[in-house]
Design an enzyme around this catalytic site. Structure first.
Site, PDB file in Angstrom:
ATOM      1  N   ASP A 210      40.770  49.192  35.199  1.00  0.00           N
ATOM      2  CA  ASP A 210      40.932  48.915  33.761  1.00  0.00           C
ATOM      3  C   ASP A 210      40.104  47.692  33.403  1.00  0.00           C
ATOM      4  O   ASP A 210      39.572  47.018  34.285  1.00  0.00           O
ATOM      5  CB  ASP A 210      42.417  48.633  33.452  1.00  0.00           C
ATOM      6  N   ASP A 212      41.461  45.045  31.779  1.00  0.00           N
ATOM      7  CA  ASP A 212      42.460  44.040  31.410  1.00  0.00           C
ATOM      8  C   ASP A 212      42.611  44.061  29.879  1.00  0.00           C
ATOM      9  O   ASP A 212      42.870  45.134  29.328  1.00  0.00           O
ATOM     10  CB  ASP A 212      42.065  42.669  31.985  1.00  0.00           C
TER      11      ASP A 212
HETATM   12  N1  ADE Z   1      45.878  45.346  38.704  1.00  0.00           N
HETATM   13  C1  ADE Z   1      45.127  46.308  38.136  1.00  0.00           C
HETATM   14  N2  ADE Z   1      44.734  45.945  36.902  1.00  0.00           N
HETATM   15  C2  ADE Z   1      45.250  44.701  36.682  1.00  0.00           C
HETATM   16  C3  ADE Z   1      45.187  43.793  35.606  1.00  0.00           C
HETATM   17  N3  ADE Z   1      44.519  44.078  34.492  1.00  0.00           N
HETATM   18  N4  ADE Z   1      45.848  42.602  35.722  1.00  0.00           N
HETATM   19  C4  ADE Z   1      46.504  42.304  36.858  1.00  0.00           C
HETATM   20  N5  ADE Z   1      46.602  43.139  37.902  1.00  0.00           N
HETATM   21  C5  ADE Z   1      45.974  44.327  37.823  1.00  0.00           C
END
Ligand code: ADE
Length: 249
Positions: A210, A212
């Protein structure tokens, strides 16, 4: 011969990749690890797999007993540790499904036990060097295996490990980018610190799932998105682990 410990993260909680697999229950002086060890072989090499969050993913990042996990693998005779983790990307060029062979961390956790030393022996203080915390030999084998398998990957990357279990605010996410972090997760730094203290070479493969929440043209990360992207790309991680283990002496 080298015995390999694997710590499987989110999405790789109970992988089915061993020959002659059997469960071994272990206890350590630091308590119980997150799961029994699944022991068996890959390409004729002994391997022990531990599910970081438990086999049914019941243990949130803050409550993982990282000390017991590292000691369980050390006690089982493992010489090296390969860890996997899902991560959020803090860089446009690290795309969903890409792997990052981490070479640095920033520890932004607050509630973890990150040392085995609760007391020093008189005049025997121990302060572990951490300048290059991920083992170079393991990293180069992981990178070579990614090349051989033609897997989209990044040969270096700094992970920031946050406390969780919540995701970051947009202000935090932007700050982490300014600090130089490339990816974000909730587990690798404490594990890597303890492996170094225990004298076990440690490397981690992070799969970007992703962006974030810094990237304002996209919806912020959700847990459902992480699982969907990880499961859609998990075969890459499995084949990378197998190829890397084949290449270990
Ligand atoms: N693990 C996978 N994506 C994450 C994110 N955006 N923030 C923290 N841990 C994660």
């Amino acid at each position: 011969m080298t015995k390999i410990g694997i710590i499987g993260g989110s999405g790789l909680d109970n992988p089915d990749i061993l020959q002659d697999a059997h469960d071994v229950e272990v206890e350590t002086v630091y308590g119980s690890p997150s799961s029994p060890l699944k022991e068996g072989t890959i390409a004729g090499k002994e391997v022990a797999i531990l599910a970081r969050h438990g086999r049914e993913h019941t243990i949130p990042p803050t409550y993982v007993n990282y000390r017991a996990n590292i000691m369980a693998l050390k006690g089982a005779g493992c010489d090296v540790i390969l860890a996997t983790t899902a991560c959020g990307s803090l860089r446009e060029e690290i795309k969903r499904g890409d792997l990052v062979i981490l070479d640095q961390f920033i520890d932004f956790t607050r509630l973890r036990q990150v040392s085995f030393h609760e007391r020093f022996e008189p005049n025997c203080a121990v302060h572990t060097g951490m300048a290059d915390p991920f083992d170079e030999g393991l990293r180069s084998k992981l990178n070579a295996a990614c090349d051989a398998l033609d897997i989209a990957h990044h040969k270096v990357g700094t992970v920031i490990t946050i406390e969780g279990s919540r995701f970051s605010t947009r202000a935090e996410s932007n700050m982490f980018r300014l600090w130089g972090a490339d990816v974000i997760n909730m587990s690798v730094a404490p594990e890597c610190i303890l492996a170094n203290e225990a004298g076990l070479p440690y490397a981690a493969v992070a799969m970007s799932t992703d962006y974030d929440c810094w990237k304002t043209d996209e919806a912020p990360v959700t847990w459902e998105e992480i699982l969907e992207v990880f499961h859609g790309n998990v075969e890459k991680v499995v084949s990378l682990l197998i190829e890397t283990i084949k290449a270990l002496d």
